[in-house]
Design a protein around this motif. Structure first.
Motif, PDB file in Angstrom:
ATOM      1  N   ASP A 121       0.811  -1.208   0.000  1.00 37.82           N
ATOM      2  CA  ASP A 121       0.000   0.000   0.000  1.00 37.82           C
ATOM      3  C   ASP A 121       0.844   1.258   0.000  1.00 37.82           C
ATOM      4  OD1 ASP A 121       0.991  -0.275   2.480  1.00 37.82           O
ATOM      5  OD2 ASP A 121      -0.864   0.086   3.574  1.00 37.82           O
ATOM      6  N   GLY A 122       2.146   1.098  -0.092  1.00 35.76           N
ATOM      7  CA  GLY A 122       3.010   2.267  -0.127  1.00 35.76           C
ATOM      8  C   GLY A 122       3.239   2.890   1.228  1.00 35.76           C
ATOM      9  N   THR A 123       2.803   2.219   2.309  1.00 34.81           N
ATOM     10  CA  THR A 123       2.962   2.767   3.647  1.00 34.81           C
ATOM     11  C   THR A 123       4.311   2.356   4.202  1.00 34.81           C
ATOM     12  OG1 THR A 123       0.610   2.663   4.002  1.00 34.81           O
ATOM     13  CG2 THR A 123       1.977   2.843   5.945  1.00 34.81           C
ATOM     14  N   SER A 124       5.081   3.289   4.606  1.00 33.90           N
ATOM     15  CA  SER A 124       6.404   2.998   5.140  1.00 33.90           C
ATOM     16  C   SER A 124       6.306   2.509   6.556  1.00 33.90           C
ATOM     17  CB  SER A 124       7.280   4.256   5.082  1.00 33.90           C
ATOM     18  OG  SER A 124       8.500   4.014   5.732  1.00 33.90           O
ATOM     19  N   GLN A 125       7.073   1.451   6.851  1.00 31.60           N
ATOM     20  CA  GLN A 125       7.122   0.928   8.202  1.00 31.60           C
ATOM     21  C   GLN A 125       8.433   1.289   8.875  1.00 31.60           C
ATOM     22  OE1 GLN A 125       4.656  -0.755   9.657  1.00 31.60           O
ATOM     23  NE2 GLN A 125       3.323  -0.815   7.910  1.00 31.60           N
ATOM     24  N   GLY A 126       9.122   2.252   8.324  1.00 29.09           N
ATOM     25  CA  GLY A 126      10.420   2.615   8.856  1.00 29.09           C
ATOM     26  C   GLY A 126      10.313   3.326  10.176  1.00 29.09           C
ATOM     27  N   SER A 127      11.484   3.737  10.687  1.00 29.47           N
ATOM     28  CA  SER A 127      11.515   4.362  11.997  1.00 29.47           C
ATOM     29  C   SER A 127      10.756   5.677  12.020  1.00 29.47           C
ATOM     30  CB  SER A 127      12.974   4.577  12.418  1.00 29.47           C
ATOM     31  OG  SER A 127      13.623   5.412  11.465  1.00 29.47           O
ATOM     32  N   GLY A 128      10.661   6.372  10.861  1.00 28.81           N
ATOM     33  CA  GLY A 128       9.944   7.630  10.832  1.00 28.81           C
ATOM     34  C   GLY A 128       8.449   7.467  10.971  1.00 28.81           C
ATOM     35  N   ASP A 129       7.946   6.235  10.751  1.00 24.15           N
ATOM     36  CA  ASP A 129       6.520   5.971  10.829  1.00 24.15           C
ATOM     37  C   ASP A 129       6.180   5.133  12.053  1.00 24.15           C
ATOM     38  OD1 ASP A 129       4.131   6.605   9.671  1.00 24.15           O
ATOM     39  OD2 ASP A 129       3.988   4.743   8.546  1.00 24.15           O
ATOM     40  N   GLN A 130       7.076   5.035  12.983  1.00 22.05           N
ATOM     41  CA  GLN A 130       6.875   4.231  14.172  1.00 22.05           C
ATOM     42  C   GLN A 130       6.045   4.994  15.202  1.00 22.05           C
ATOM     43  OE1 GLN A 130      10.507   2.989  15.946  1.00 22.05           O
ATOM     44  NE2 GLN A 130       9.556   1.732  17.520  1.00 22.05           N
ATOM     45  N   LEU A 131       5.210   4.249  15.939  1.00 17.80           N
ATOM     46  CA  LEU A 131       4.422   4.860  17.008  1.00 17.80           C
ATOM     47  C   LEU A 131       5.318   5.082  18.224  1.00 17.80           C
ATOM     48  CD1 LEU A 131       1.585   5.745  17.973  1.00 17.80           C
ATOM     49  CD2 LEU A 131       1.309   3.442  18.886  1.00 17.80           C
ATOM     50  N   HIS A 132       5.390   6.317  18.696  1.00 17.45           N
ATOM     51  CA  HIS A 132       6.258   6.664  19.810  1.00 17.45           C
ATOM     52  C   HIS A 132       5.462   6.689  21.115  1.00 17.45           C
ATOM     53  CE1 HIS A 132       9.652   7.693  17.222  1.00 17.45           C
ATOM     54  NE2 HIS A 132       8.778   8.281  16.421  1.00 17.45           N
ATOM     55  N   PRO A 133       6.108   6.410  22.235  1.00 22.07           N
ATOM     56  CA  PRO A 133       5.399   6.448  23.527  1.00 22.07           C
ATOM     57  C   PRO A 133       4.808   7.816  23.846  1.00 22.07           C
ATOM     58  CG  PRO A 133       7.516   5.319  23.734  1.00 22.07           C
ATOM     59  CD  PRO A 133       7.491   5.939  22.371  1.00 22.07           C
ATOM     60  N   SER A 134       5.386   8.871  23.295  1.00 20.83           N
ATOM     61  CA  SER A 134       4.882  10.214  23.577  1.00 20.83           C
ATOM     62  C   SER A 134       3.686  10.599  22.716  1.00 20.83           C
ATOM     63  CB  SER A 134       6.005  11.241  23.366  1.00 20.83           C
ATOM     64  OG  SER A 134       6.488  11.177  22.025  1.00 20.83           O
ATOM     65  N   ALA A 135       3.228   9.698  21.848  1.00 19.71           N
ATOM     66  CA  ALA A 135       2.102  10.006  20.959  1.00 19.71           C
ATOM     67  C   ALA A 135       0.829  10.234  21.761  1.00 19.71           C
ATOM     68  CB  ALA A 135       1.901   8.873  19.954  1.00 19.71           C
ATOM     69  N   THR A 136       0.076  11.248  21.404  1.00 23.66           N
ATOM     70  CA  THR A 136      -1.183  11.542  22.081  1.00 23.66           C
ATOM     71  C   THR A 136      -2.260  10.571  21.612  1.00 23.66           C
ATOM     72  OG1 THR A 136      -1.852  13.119  20.374  1.00 23.66           O
ATOM     73  CG2 THR A 136      -0.555  13.969  22.235  1.00 23.66           C
ATOM     74  N   ILE A 137      -3.433  10.687  22.216  1.00 22.91           N
ATOM     75  CA  ILE A 137      -4.545   9.821  21.824  1.00 22.91           C
ATOM     76  C   ILE A 137      -4.923  10.067  20.368  1.00 22.91           C
ATOM     77  CG2 ILE A 137      -6.992   9.327  22.249  1.00 22.91           C
ATOM     78  CD1 ILE A 137      -6.517   9.829  25.192  1.00 22.91           C
ATOM     79  N   GLN A 138      -4.956  11.327  19.961  1.00 24.50           N
ATOM     80  CA  GLN A 138      -5.304  11.650  18.582  1.00 24.50           C
ATOM     81  C   GLN A 138      -4.253  11.123  17.607  1.00 24.50           C
ATOM     82  OE1 GLN A 138      -5.878  15.816  17.887  1.00 24.50           O
ATOM     83  NE2 GLN A 138      -6.577  15.547  15.776  1.00 24.50           N
ATOM     84  N   GLU A 139      -2.991  11.266  17.939  1.00 23.15           N
ATOM     85  CA  GLU A 139      -1.929  10.747  17.079  1.00 23.15           C
ATOM     86  C   GLU A 139      -1.963   9.229  17.002  1.00 23.15           C
ATOM     87  OE1 GLU A 139       1.354  14.328  17.870  1.00 23.15           O
ATOM     88  OE2 GLU A 139       1.472  12.420  18.964  1.00 23.15           O
ATOM     89  N   THR A 140      -2.314   8.573  18.112  1.00 14.91           N
ATOM     90  CA  THR A 140      -2.442   7.119  18.099  1.00 14.91           C
ATOM     91  C   THR A 140      -3.579   6.676  17.195  1.00 14.91           C
ATOM     92  OG1 THR A 140      -1.602   7.056  20.378  1.00 14.91           O
ATOM     93  CG2 THR A 140      -2.724   5.085  19.566  1.00 14.91           C
ATOM     94  N   GLN A 141      -4.702   7.405  17.221  1.00 14.19           N
ATOM     95  CA  GLN A 141      -5.814   7.084  16.337  1.00 14.19           C
ATOM     96  C   GLN A 141      -5.410   7.243  14.871  1.00 14.19           C
ATOM     97  OE1 GLN A 141      -9.367   6.276  17.263  1.00 14.19           O
ATOM     98  NE2 GLN A 141      -8.079   5.579  18.932  1.00 14.19           N
ATOM     99  N   GLN A 142      -4.672   8.287  14.546  1.00 13.82           N
ATOM    100  CA  GLN A 142      -4.215   8.490  13.173  1.00 13.82           C
ATOM    101  C   GLN A 142      -3.248   7.388  12.748  1.00 13.82           C
ATOM    102  OE1 GLN A 142      -2.562  12.435  13.202  1.00 13.82           O
ATOM    103  NE2 GLN A 142      -4.568  13.451  13.320  1.00 13.82           N
ATOM    104  N   TRP A 143      -2.409   6.956  13.669  1.00 10.39           N
ATOM    105  CA  TRP A 143      -1.477   5.871  13.364  1.00 10.39           C
ATOM    106  C   TRP A 143      -2.229   4.578  13.076  1.00 10.39           C
ATOM    107  CZ3 TRP A 143      -0.177   1.085  15.220  1.00 10.39           C
ATOM    108  CH2 TRP A 143       1.057   0.562  14.823  1.00 10.39           C
ATOM    109  N   LEU A 144      -3.261   4.279  13.836  1.00  7.73           N
ATOM    110  CA  LEU A 144      -4.063   3.072  13.594  1.00  7.73           C
ATOM    111  C   LEU A 144      -4.746   3.134  12.235  1.00  7.73           C
ATOM    112  CD1 LEU A 144      -5.650   2.624  17.152  1.00  7.73           C
ATOM    113  CD2 LEU A 144      -3.978   1.107  16.080  1.00  7.73           C
TER     114      LEU A 144
END
Length: 507
Positions: free
Chosen positions: A318-341
């Motif tokens: 799907d062209g989605t990168s799984q690299g370190s730049g696209d990794q979910l970080h512990p500091s991610a907010t609830i909104q950022e976590t939803q966008q990551w999902l």
């Protein structure tokens, strides 16, 4: 002075005489030979402390009692909740008993009440994903229900309803002043919801819960009266009888001291009081037009190579990168976590993880995610959180030589008497999954920024300097982590179009 001392002696003797008399009075009232503790507690000094305790008439008394006609397991320790084994598809009676005292709840006297019987998960983690689990079960067994009511055997139940969107619940009306028995059939077995299915695994426990409501002024049965439940495990036909026999034989082998730590087996199971089951409108409703099963492990995600942007195995179809730049970080907010999902195709679970931050999601173990999301999506989510990429089948390293003809280059090397001109070559890694010549061509075009349609052929230098056309069989026989020098020669085709020939040389 002597007179004062004499007066003190008289006062002391008088006080002693009065104290002895008071003690003798207590002995005469209570009796020295026999007295009861209730008489002592009736003294005024204790009455003030007793006044703070609630009277016996104010203790809570459940209005109903539900008894299931199935024996409890003898292998349950004291102070633990009872466990009852049931056979799949067998009818079991639940007696609906009126437990009210005289004068209790006069508003339901002579009126009907509604009860909802459910089979639900006992495990809290499975309760969070009940919708997905039930949808997966429905997908594998279309047309079946988890719970049914055996209408011919039931007594005193009227207006029976089964909602197609609620496969695990049945509801009916009944009169508390009349004999009522509901015969239920549980069609799901405990091992159907275990993450691993290799045989011999323990099944997950369920709960049978009964919620009773009375009618409100607007005629709807929504006013909660009472709830009770019990823990069960469901086996294939006759499996519950074998399990009960095995538990009984194990207990017979234990010593008398060890048996004291376990509950006795009872012929019936009394449902204990509990909180009412949360009645959410979307509990069992699937809003999507086509349900996506997450319960089974039959789903497989295929790996495909992209047509642009990169030749790394970290890039999925799907062209989605799984690299370190696209990794979910512990500091991610609830909104950022939803966008990551959403970005990683976990939109089904955005509502489930609506209150999870990045740190909350990363704390979940692999086993937690498998139980919450099912085997397929659970493992996929775990790998995405840990940024685990697919390991390529073959890796080669390529480096582009200066744009010059092969013959001139060889002549220059021969004149200099050296096979190296001192240039520093930078290699690019190409990860192969399809192990095909077309994949090599596509990846070379990506790495060296050549339009794919301009590459006419790819050749490899063979013995004595011959050029061999790169085929699928040749690629499949490449050694892993081989190094190649690449020379690109551009020319003009028949239609005056640019044509490139790519030559690769092994080092």
């Amino acid at each position: 002075m002597a007179w004062v001392l004499k007066m003190d002696e008289v006062i002391e003797s008088g006080l002693a005489h009065d104290f002895d008399a008071s003690l003798s009075g207590i002995g005469q009232e209570l009796g020295a030979s026999a007295y009861s503790m209730s008489d002592v507690l009736a003294l005024p000094i204790f009455k003030q402390e007793d006044s703070s305790l609630p009277p016996e008439s104010e203790t809570k008394h459940p209005p109903f009692q539900y008894v299931m006609c199935a024996a409890t397991s003898p292998a349950v320790k004291l102070h633990d909740e009872t466990l009852t084994y049931l056979n799949q598809g067998q009818s079991y009676e639940i007696r609906m008993l009126d437990n009210r005292k005289i004068g209790d709840m006069p508003e339901i006297s002579g009126k009907l009440v509604k009860s909802i019987i459910r089979v639900v998960f006992h495990d809290r983690r499975l309760q969070y994903t009940e919708h997905q689990q039930l949808e997966g079960w429905k997908w594998n067994r279309p047309g079946d229900r988890l719970l049914d009511l055996d209408i011919p055997m039931s007594v005193g139940v009227i207006d029976i309803k089964t909602n197609p969107s609620q496969l695990n619940a049945v509801e009916f009306l009944w009169d508390p002043e009349k004999r009522t028995s509901a015969f239920i059939q549980v069609h799901c077995i405990s091992t159907e919801f275990t993450p691993r299915k290799h045989g011999g695994e323990k099944g997950v426990p369920f709960r049978i819960q009964v919620d009773t409501f009375k009618q409100t002024e607007n005629g709807e049965y929504t006013d909660h009266l009472h709830s009770a439940s019990c823990q069960i495990k469901v086996f294939k036909p006759k499996g519950a009888d074998r399990k009960q026999k095995t538990d009984r034989e194990k207990m017979e082998k234990r010593t008398a001291h060890e048996k004291e730590k376990y509950q006795p087996s009872y012929d019936t199971t009394v449902l204990t009081e509990c909180s009412p089951w949360p009645d959410t409108p979307t509990a069992f409703v699937n809003n999507s037009p086509t349900p996506t099963p997450t319960f089974t492990s039959a789903q497989h995600s295929t790996y495909s190579v992209p047509d642009s942007n990169s030749s790394s195995p970290n890039h999925q179809g799907d062209g989605t990168s799984q690299g370190s730049g696209d990794q979910l970080h512990p500091s991610a907010t609830i909104q950022e976590t939803q966008q990551w999902l959403l970005k990683h195709r976990f939109s089904t679970y955005t509502r489930l993880f609506s209150n999870f931050s990045g740190a909350d999601l990363l704390k979940l173990t692999r086993e937690d995610l498998v139980q919450i999301c099912g085997p397929a999506d659970g493992i996929r989510l775990y790998n995405a959180l840990k940024s685990r990429s697919v390991r390529p089948r073959l890796t080669i390293y390529v480096c582009q030589e200066p744009l010059r003809s092969i013959q001139l280059e060889r002549q220059q090397d021969a004149t200099n008497g050296d096979n190296s001109n001192g240039a520093i070559y930078v290699y690019h890694a190409i990860y192969l999954e399809e192990m095909a010549a077309s994949e090599v061509t596509r990846k070379l075009a990506l790495v060296f920024n050549i339009p794919l349609h301009q590459i006419n052929q790819v050749y490899r230098q063979g013995p004595t300097g011959i050029h061999i056309l790169v085929s699928d069989q040749m690629v499949q026989n490449f050694q892993d982590e081989s190094c190649f020098l690449v020379t690109i020669i551009k020319g003009v085709g028949n239609l005056s179009e640019v044509v490139c020939r790519v030559f690769i040389y092994s080092l």
